[in-house]
Design a protein around this motif. Structure first.
Motif, PDB file in Angstrom:
ATOM      1  N   MET A 190     -10.671  -6.288  12.319  1.00 10.87           N
ATOM      2  CA  MET A 190     -10.061  -6.818  11.109  1.00 10.87           C
ATOM      3  C   MET A 190      -8.832  -7.640  11.483  1.00 10.87           C
ATOM      4  SD  MET A 190     -11.657  -5.596   8.281  1.00 10.87           S
ATOM      5  CE  MET A 190     -10.582  -6.193   7.046  1.00 10.87           C
ATOM      6  N   ARG A 191      -8.588  -8.653  10.664  1.00  8.81           N
ATOM      7  CA  ARG A 191      -7.375  -9.454  10.796  1.00  8.81           C
ATOM      8  C   ARG A 191      -6.746  -9.531   9.415  1.00  8.81           C
ATOM      9  NH1 ARG A 191      -7.547 -14.108  14.990  1.00  8.81           N
ATOM     10  NH2 ARG A 191      -5.389 -13.831  14.472  1.00  8.81           N
ATOM     11  N   TYR A 192      -5.431  -9.623   9.401  1.00  7.57           N
ATOM     12  CA  TYR A 192      -4.687  -9.549   8.149  1.00  7.57           C
ATOM     13  C   TYR A 192      -3.657 -10.673   8.057  1.00  7.57           C
ATOM     14  CZ  TYR A 192      -6.429  -4.813   8.771  1.00  7.57           C
ATOM     15  OH  TYR A 192      -7.232  -3.725   9.008  1.00  7.57           O
ATOM     16  N   ALA A 193      -3.434 -11.154   6.858  1.00  4.04           N
ATOM     17  CA  ALA A 193      -2.357 -12.103   6.626  1.00  4.04           C
ATOM     18  C   ALA A 193      -1.033 -11.402   6.923  1.00  4.04           C
ATOM     19  CB  ALA A 193      -2.376 -12.599   5.179  1.00  4.04           C
ATOM     20  N   PHE A 194      -0.136 -12.127   7.562  1.00  5.84           N
ATOM     21  CA  PHE A 194       1.162 -11.574   7.931  1.00  5.84           C
ATOM     22  C   PHE A 194       1.862 -10.977   6.707  1.00  5.84           C
ATOM     23  CE2 PHE A 194       5.664 -11.698   8.821  1.00  5.84           C
ATOM     24  CZ  PHE A 194       5.729 -11.184  10.106  1.00  5.84           C
ATOM     25  N   ALA A 195       2.275  -9.724   6.828  1.00  4.82           N
ATOM     26  CA  ALA A 195       3.024  -8.987   5.799  1.00  4.82           C
ATOM     27  C   ALA A 195       2.214  -8.672   4.542  1.00  4.82           C
ATOM     28  CB  ALA A 195       4.325  -9.690   5.437  1.00  4.82           C
ATOM     29  N   SER A 196       0.893  -8.826   4.615  1.00  4.95           N
ATOM     30  CA  SER A 196       0.039  -8.464   3.476  1.00  4.95           C
ATOM     31  C   SER A 196      -0.100  -6.943   3.414  1.00  4.95           C
ATOM     32  CB  SER A 196      -1.343  -9.094   3.651  1.00  4.95           C
ATOM     33  OG  SER A 196      -2.013  -8.506   4.772  1.00  4.95           O
ATOM     34  N   PRO A 197      -0.625  -6.403   2.319  1.00  6.70           N
ATOM     35  CA  PRO A 197      -0.822  -4.949   2.245  1.00  6.70           C
ATOM     36  C   PRO A 197      -1.678  -4.397   3.394  1.00  6.70           C
ATOM     37  CG  PRO A 197      -0.965  -5.886   0.057  1.00  6.70           C
ATOM     38  CD  PRO A 197      -0.902  -7.050   1.015  1.00  6.70           C
ATOM     39  N   GLY A 198      -2.727  -5.115   3.792  1.00 10.48           N
ATOM     40  CA  GLY A 198      -3.544  -4.664   4.916  1.00 10.48           C
ATOM     41  C   GLY A 198      -2.769  -4.647   6.220  1.00 10.48           C
ATOM     42  N   TRP A 199      -1.929  -5.654   6.414  1.00  8.70           N
ATOM     43  CA  TRP A 199      -1.086  -5.747   7.601  1.00  8.70           C
ATOM     44  C   TRP A 199      -0.107  -4.578   7.634  1.00  8.70           C
ATOM     45  CZ3 TRP A 199       4.134  -6.624   8.740  1.00  8.70           C
ATOM     46  CH2 TRP A 199       4.435  -7.177   9.984  1.00  8.70           C
ATOM     47  N   MET A 200       0.477  -4.283   6.473  1.00  8.42           N
ATOM     48  CA  MET A 200       1.420  -3.148   6.386  1.00  8.42           C
ATOM     49  C   MET A 200       0.704  -1.833   6.705  1.00  8.42           C
ATOM     50  SD  MET A 200       4.540  -4.150   5.295  1.00  8.42           S
ATOM     51  CE  MET A 200       5.306  -5.519   4.446  1.00  8.42           C
ATOM     52  N   ALA A 201      -0.513  -1.677   6.206  1.00 11.47           N
ATOM     53  CA  ALA A 201      -1.279  -0.457   6.488  1.00 11.47           C
ATOM     54  C   ALA A 201      -1.582  -0.356   7.983  1.00 11.47           C
ATOM     55  CB  ALA A 201      -2.572  -0.449   5.673  1.00 11.47           C
ATOM     56  N   PHE A 202      -1.915  -1.489   8.614  1.00 12.40           N
ATOM     57  CA  PHE A 202      -2.139  -1.495  10.055  1.00 12.40           C
ATOM     58  C   PHE A 202      -0.880  -1.048  10.793  1.00 12.40           C
ATOM     59  CE2 PHE A 202      -1.891  -3.524  14.193  1.00 12.40           C
ATOM     60  CZ  PHE A 202      -3.074  -3.098  14.771  1.00 12.40           C
ATOM     61  N   MET A 203       0.262  -1.602  10.402  1.00 14.51           N
ATOM     62  CA  MET A 203       1.541  -1.234  11.026  1.00 14.51           C
ATOM     63  C   MET A 203       1.792   0.266  10.895  1.00 14.51           C
ATOM     64  SD  MET A 203       3.344  -3.872  12.216  1.00 14.51           S
ATOM     65  CE  MET A 203       5.017  -3.349  12.008  1.00 14.51           C
ATOM     66  N   HIS A 204       1.598   0.784   9.698  1.00 20.02           N
ATOM     67  CA  HIS A 204       1.819   2.212   9.452  1.00 20.02           C
ATOM     68  C   HIS A 204       0.931   3.052  10.372  1.00 20.02           C
ATOM     69  CE1 HIS A 204       1.916   5.711   6.327  1.00 20.02           C
ATOM     70  NE2 HIS A 204       2.518   6.024   7.444  1.00 20.02           N
ATOM     71  N   GLY A 205      -0.334   2.693  10.460  1.00 20.65           N
ATOM     72  CA  GLY A 205      -1.255   3.423  11.320  1.00 20.65           C
ATOM     73  C   GLY A 205      -0.876   3.334  12.785  1.00 20.65           C
ATOM     74  N   LEU A 206      -0.442   2.174  13.212  1.00 17.74           N
ATOM     75  CA  LEU A 206      -0.033   1.973  14.600  1.00 17.74           C
ATOM     76  C   LEU A 206       1.154   2.869  14.955  1.00 17.74           C
ATOM     77  CD1 LEU A 206      -0.556   0.163  17.111  1.00 17.74           C
ATOM     78  CD2 LEU A 206       1.072  -1.453  16.123  1.00 17.74           C
ATOM     79  N   VAL A 207       2.157   2.871  14.104  1.00 19.37           N
ATOM     80  CA  VAL A 207       3.343   3.698  14.351  1.00 19.37           C
ATOM     81  C   VAL A 207       2.976   5.177  14.319  1.00 19.37           C
ATOM     82  CG1 VAL A 207       5.598   4.388  13.448  1.00 19.37           C
ATOM     83  CG2 VAL A 207       4.969   1.968  13.508  1.00 19.37           C
ATOM     84  N   THR A 208       2.184   5.574  13.339  1.00 16.90           N
ATOM     85  CA  THR A 208       1.793   6.985  13.220  1.00 16.90           C
ATOM     86  C   THR A 208       1.035   7.450  14.457  1.00 16.90           C
ATOM     87  OG1 THR A 208       1.753   6.799  10.812  1.00 16.90           O
ATOM     88  CG2 THR A 208       0.535   8.641  11.791  1.00 16.90           C
ATOM     89  N   GLU A 209       0.126   6.617  14.945  1.00 13.94           N
ATOM     90  CA  GLU A 209      -0.628   6.964  16.152  1.00 13.94           C
ATOM     91  C   GLU A 209       0.292   7.090  17.365  1.00 13.94           C
ATOM     92  OE1 GLU A 209      -3.375   8.080  18.823  1.00 13.94           O
ATOM     93  OE2 GLU A 209      -3.586   8.053  16.643  1.00 13.94           O
ATOM     94  N   ARG A 210       1.226   6.178  17.497  1.00 17.09           N
ATOM     95  CA  ARG A 210       2.164   6.224  18.632  1.00 17.09           C
ATOM     96  C   ARG A 210       3.010   7.498  18.564  1.00 17.09           C
ATOM     97  NH1 ARG A 210       4.004   1.468  21.582  1.00 17.09           N
ATOM     98  NH2 ARG A 210       1.876   0.860  21.110  1.00 17.09           N
ATOM     99  N   VAL A 211       3.484   7.838  17.386  1.00 13.91           N
ATOM    100  CA  VAL A 211       4.301   9.052  17.232  1.00 13.91           C
ATOM    101  C   VAL A 211       3.468  10.288  17.534  1.00 13.91           C
ATOM    102  CG1 VAL A 211       5.548  10.474  15.556  1.00 13.91           C
ATOM    103  CG2 VAL A 211       5.962   8.011  15.662  1.00 13.91           C
ATOM    104  N   ARG A 212       2.231  10.299  17.110  1.00 17.13           N
ATOM    105  CA  ARG A 212       1.350  11.432  17.384  1.00 17.13           C
ATOM    106  C   ARG A 212       1.228  11.664  18.891  1.00 17.13           C
ATOM    107  NH1 ARG A 212      -3.667  10.385  14.351  1.00 17.13           N
ATOM    108  NH2 ARG A 212      -2.166  10.357  12.682  1.00 17.13           N
TER     109      ARG A 212
END
Length: 142
Positions: free
Chosen positions: A1-23
């Motif tokens: 998947m690819r997302y427009a910069f700062a779109s809701p999908g992009w934000m969800a990707f960011m959230h998942g990325l950070v959560t995975e790294r913290v895990r």
């Protein structure tokens, strides 16, 4: 998947990325903490019909992630930048190459020098074990 910069999908990707790294850090380095906020001014109408800035922030502390699509000042590092100016940076994949990393740094410095980007705080204080998210994000950003 690819997302427009700062779109809701992009934000969800960011959230998942950070959560995975913290895990991953919960067992090897649970003390790692960091916080960041990015604010994108003058976004396109399809992302912000009323013209208000888009923003996200992330606070990682004690193995927990707070991630919100909102601006806050209660972070160690904050960037306020013009949307059109940041998109080329957001799409720029350094591929981990030192020369490309230097080029990305020069692009960011030019934006600071022109007044299109304001940086508050010191990103270098972030624990280096966190690693870099930039290229992963660039690869999914359109």
């Amino acid at each position: 998947m690819r997302y427009a910069f700062a779109s809701p999908g992009w934000m969800a990707f960011m959230h998942g990325l950070v959560t995975e790294r913290v895990r991953r850090f919960q067992t090897e380095a649970p003390e790692i903490a960091w916080s960041i906020c990015e604010v994108f001014t003058d976004p396109p109408a399809e992302l912000s019909p009323d013209g208000s800035a888009l923003a996200w922030h992330c606070i990682v502390r004690d193995g927990e992630v707070i991630f919100e699509a909102a601006e806050t000042d209660d972070v160690a590092f904050k960037v306020v930048i013009d949307y059109d100016a940041v998109v080329p940076l957001g799409r720029y994949d350094t591929r981990g190459e030192p020369a490309r990393k230097a080029e990305l740094g020069a692009m960011a410095q030019a934006l600071r020098d022109s007044g299109k980007m304001r940086v508050i705080g010191d990103r270098s204080l972030r624990d280096p074990r966190v690693g870099d998210f930039h290229d992963l994000i660039a690869r999914v950003t359109v």
